[in-house]
Design a protein around this motif. Sequence first.
Motif, mmCIF file in Angstrom:
data_model
loop_
_atom_site.group_PDB
_atom_site.id
_atom_site.type_symbol
_atom_site.label_atom_id
_atom_site.label_comp_id
_atom_site.label_asym_id
_atom_site.label_seq_id
_atom_site.Cartn_x
_atom_site.Cartn_y
_atom_site.Cartn_z
ATOM 1 N N SER A 30 -5.946 15.406 -15.263
ATOM 2 C CA SER A 30 -4.686 14.856 -15.757
ATOM 3 C C SER A 30 -4.222 15.578 -17.024
ATOM 4 N N ALA A 31 -5.157 15.866 -17.927
ATOM 5 C CA ALA A 31 -4.794 16.557 -19.179
ATOM 6 C C ALA A 31 -4.481 18.019 -18.913
ATOM 7 N N GLY A 32 -5.313 18.692 -18.124
ATOM 8 C CA GLY A 32 -5.141 20.132 -17.891
ATOM 9 C C GLY A 32 -3.938 20.461 -17.030
ATOM 10 N N ALA A 33 -3.573 19.536 -16.139
ATOM 11 C CA ALA A 33 -2.427 19.781 -15.254
ATOM 12 C C ALA A 33 -1.150 19.151 -15.800
ATOM 13 N N SER A 34 -1.155 18.746 -17.053
ATOM 14 C CA SER A 34 0.019 18.150 -17.725
ATOM 15 C C SER A 34 0.578 16.958 -16.955
ATOM 16 N N LEU A 57 0.829 -1.204 0.000
ATOM 17 C CA LEU A 57 0.000 0.000 0.000
ATOM 18 C C LEU A 57 0.867 1.260 0.000
ATOM 19 N N GLY A 58 1.883 1.256 0.903
ATOM 20 C CA GLY A 58 2.762 2.418 1.016
ATOM 21 C C GLY A 58 3.532 2.658 -0.275
ATOM 22 N N ARG A 59 4.071 1.591 -0.866
ATOM 23 C CA ARG A 59 4.879 1.731 -2.083
ATOM 24 C C ARG A 59 4.049 2.285 -3.233
ATOM 25 N N GLN A 60 2.836 1.722 -3.428
ATOM 26 C CA GLN A 60 1.994 2.161 -4.547
ATOM 27 C C GLN A 60 1.513 3.588 -4.342
ATOM 28 N N ALA A 61 1.056 3.897 -3.114
ATOM 29 C CA ALA A 61 0.548 5.253 -2.867
ATOM 30 C C ALA A 61 1.668 6.272 -2.997
ATOM 31 N N PHE A 62 2.846 5.950 -2.464
ATOM 32 C CA PHE A 62 3.997 6.862 -2.542
ATOM 33 C C PHE A 62 4.318 7.198 -4.002
ATOM 34 N N PHE A 63 4.459 6.165 -4.828
ATOM 35 C CA PHE A 63 4.878 6.406 -6.212
ATOM 36 C C PHE A 63 3.809 7.163 -6.996
ATOM 37 N N GLN A 64 2.556 6.736 -6.836
ATOM 38 C CA GLN A 64 1.477 7.370 -7.614
ATOM 39 C C GLN A 64 1.289 8.832 -7.201
ATOM 40 N N VAL A 65 1.383 9.113 -5.886
ATOM 41 C CA VAL A 65 1.192 10.500 -5.430
ATOM 42 C C VAL A 65 2.367 11.382 -5.872
ATOM 43 N N VAL A 66 3.599 10.867 -5.751
ATOM 44 C CA VAL A 66 4.759 11.657 -6.211
ATOM 45 C C VAL A 66 4.631 11.922 -7.714
ATOM 46 N N SER A 67 4.245 10.890 -8.458
ATOM 47 C CA SER A 67 4.079 11.042 -9.906
ATOM 48 C C SER A 67 2.985 12.062 -10.232
ATOM 49 N N ALA A 68 1.877 12.006 -9.489
ATOM 50 C CA ALA A 68 0.763 12.928 -9.739
ATOM 51 C C ALA A 68 1.122 14.345 -9.333
ATOM 52 N N GLY A 74 -0.826 13.112 -17.006
ATOM 53 C CA GLY A 74 -0.738 11.937 -17.871
ATOM 54 C C GLY A 74 -1.189 10.640 -17.249
ATOM 55 N N LEU A 75 -1.568 10.676 -15.949
ATOM 56 C CA LEU A 75 -2.137 9.454 -15.368
ATOM 57 C C LEU A 75 -3.506 9.242 -16.014
ATOM 58 N N SER A 76 -3.860 7.977 -16.229
ATOM 59 C CA SER A 76 -5.122 7.711 -16.914
ATOM 60 C C SER A 76 -5.883 6.595 -16.220
ATOM 61 N N VAL A 77 -7.208 6.748 -16.229
ATOM 62 C CA VAL A 77 -8.039 5.655 -15.717
ATOM 63 C C VAL A 77 -8.737 4.958 -16.875
#
Lengths: 42, 498
Positions: free
Chosen positions: B446-450, B312-323, B452-455
Motif C-alpha cells: 500500500s505504501a510502495g504503490a501509493s 459482497l459485490g458492492r464492497q469488492a467492486f469499490f475496494q478493488v477499483v480503489s486498490a 493508502g489502504l490500511s489494515v
Amino acid sequence: MAEDRRSDIIGGLMSFAIEAMFIVILGLIAALFAVVAVLLVG
Amino acid sequence: MLLRPEADDFRIIGVQLGRISLVTALAGTFPLAWALIAREWAPATSFLIMVGVFALLGTASRFIEVRHHQLEWSHGMVVVALTWLLVPAVGAIPLMFSGHYGQPLDAYFDAMSGLSTTGLALIQDLDHLAPSLNFWRHLLHFLGGQGIIIAALTLFTGSGGTTLYYGEARQERILPNVRSTARFIWKVAAYHFVIGVAALAAVTFFLLGFGVWRSLFHAVNVFFAGFDTGGFSPMSTSIGYYHSAVFEGVTAILMVAGAMSFGLHFALWRGPRLAVFKNLETRTILGTVAFTMFLTMIGLAAGGVYSNAAGLGRQAFFQVVSAHTGTGFTTVPAGELALWGGLAFGGVAIAMALGGMASSTAGGVKALRIGLTIRNLVHQIRQVLLPEGAIQSTTYYQNGIKRVTPELGQAVMTVSLLFVALFLLGAGVALGYGYGVQEALFESVSAGASVGLSVGVTEPSMPLLLKLTYIVQMWLGRLEFVAVFSLFGFLYAWARGK
C-alpha cells in the motif's frame, strides 16, 4: 478560438461520459461475478 | 571517471527548487484565504508561516546567478527528488501546529503521503480537524498528483523542462512540447474538476441532505483525493461515511479517470476514441481488474464475510477499483478489511501492486509494464521453441504498432523487480517488529504503490523506523526510482568524484 473551446467542451463531456460508461459496465461485471462467486463457493 | 558537481550545478538546482517553492507558496495561499474567511485564526497563522517559508526560499533563489550551465538531465532528476522531500517538509508546518499529530514526523508522514498521492495517515481525531487544514491535506494530493513540476513548467518557460517532466514519472509526451502537454494536463483536470465536483455536490446535497457549503466542502476534497488517486478523505471513515452507492459510483469514475494515462485522456478527448481499446495497456488493465475482482469475490464468498451477493459485490467492486487505481478510498474500516483474509485479501493486495496506467497519478508496477512483461515472456518462449537461428518479431499495439525489443523487456523487468524489492523492504521491517506476514505485506504494498489502504498497521503508535520506511517507500514509489537514484548518484559524485 470559439471552435477550439467548443471542441474542448464536447471532448471533455465525451471523456467523462465514456469513463462513467466504463464504471457502469464494470459494475455490471462485478454484479455478475458476485452472483457467480456466491453460487460457486457461498 | 566520476566528475564532481561544480558550484554552478548546485546553483541550477537551487534556482529550480526556488521556482517550485514559489509555485507551492502560491498554492498555499488558497487554504490561507480559506482559513481567514472562515476565521480559523490558528490555522491561518500556520499557513502564513508556511507560505512565508516557501516564498522566502523562492525569493532567495532569485538572487542565485547561474554562470555557465543549462539545466541538464541529471539536474532535473535531482530537482524532482529534492522537491518531493522539501515540499512535504515545509507543507507539514500547518499540520504540525494543528495539535492533531503526536510528533512532527507524523505530520511529515502525512504531508509526504498527501504529496505522493498515497493516502496513509497518522492524523488523530480527523473528524474534528479545522476545514482549512483538511482542505490543505487534500490540496497536497492535487499538487502531487497534477504535479508541482507541471505547474512550474506551465508558469515558467525555460530549457530543460523535459527532464523535470520525465523525472516526475511521466513516460509520455502527448503534444509536441512539454509546455503544451502540461497545459493539456491542466485542462483535463479543470474539466474533471467542474464535472466531478458538480456531481459529488449534487449527490451530497440532493440525496444525502447536506447543506450547500458542506456539500461543496466534501465534493472538492473528495474530488482532489479521487481524481489524483490520493485516498485522504474529509472524514475518518473514508467513503464509508456517506453510506451511498451513488456517491461510491461517482467516486469510482473519478478514481478511474485519475488512473488513466494522459495519452488515453487525449485519445478520449480528441479521438479516435475506440482505438484506445486496441492499446495493450487498456486491455491489460481490463484483464487485471476483472481477475483481481473475481479473486476478491471468491475469497469473500468462501470466507462468508458478507451475507448476500449485493453487499459482497458492492464492497469488492469499490475496494478493488480503489486498490487498482492506487487511490486508497475505502468503504470498510481497517479492522474489517483485516478480517477479509485469504483470496479476498490477496485480490486487493495484487490489485494494489499492479496499479494504474503509466503517466497517471496511480502508483504500482503499472499496466503497461505488466502487459509488456507478458508479451516479453511469450516472445522468449516462442524463441526457445523456434529452430535455432530463426528470427521472430513480437509486436504490441500502444498508440501504434511497436516491437518488443530485448532492451525494452529488460527495462520493464528492472522497474518491476525494483517495485517487488520495495514492497519486500517495508514488509521485512514490519515483520521485524512482529507484525503478521499478511498485514506486513499488505501495508508495505500500500505504501510502495501509493495506494493508502490500511489494515491497521499505520497508526501514530507504530515504530519510528517503520514510519521512516513507509516515507521512503512513498517517495521512491511515486517517483519510480529514477529521480531518487539520480539524487544518490549526484551525492556520491559530490563526495567521491574528481
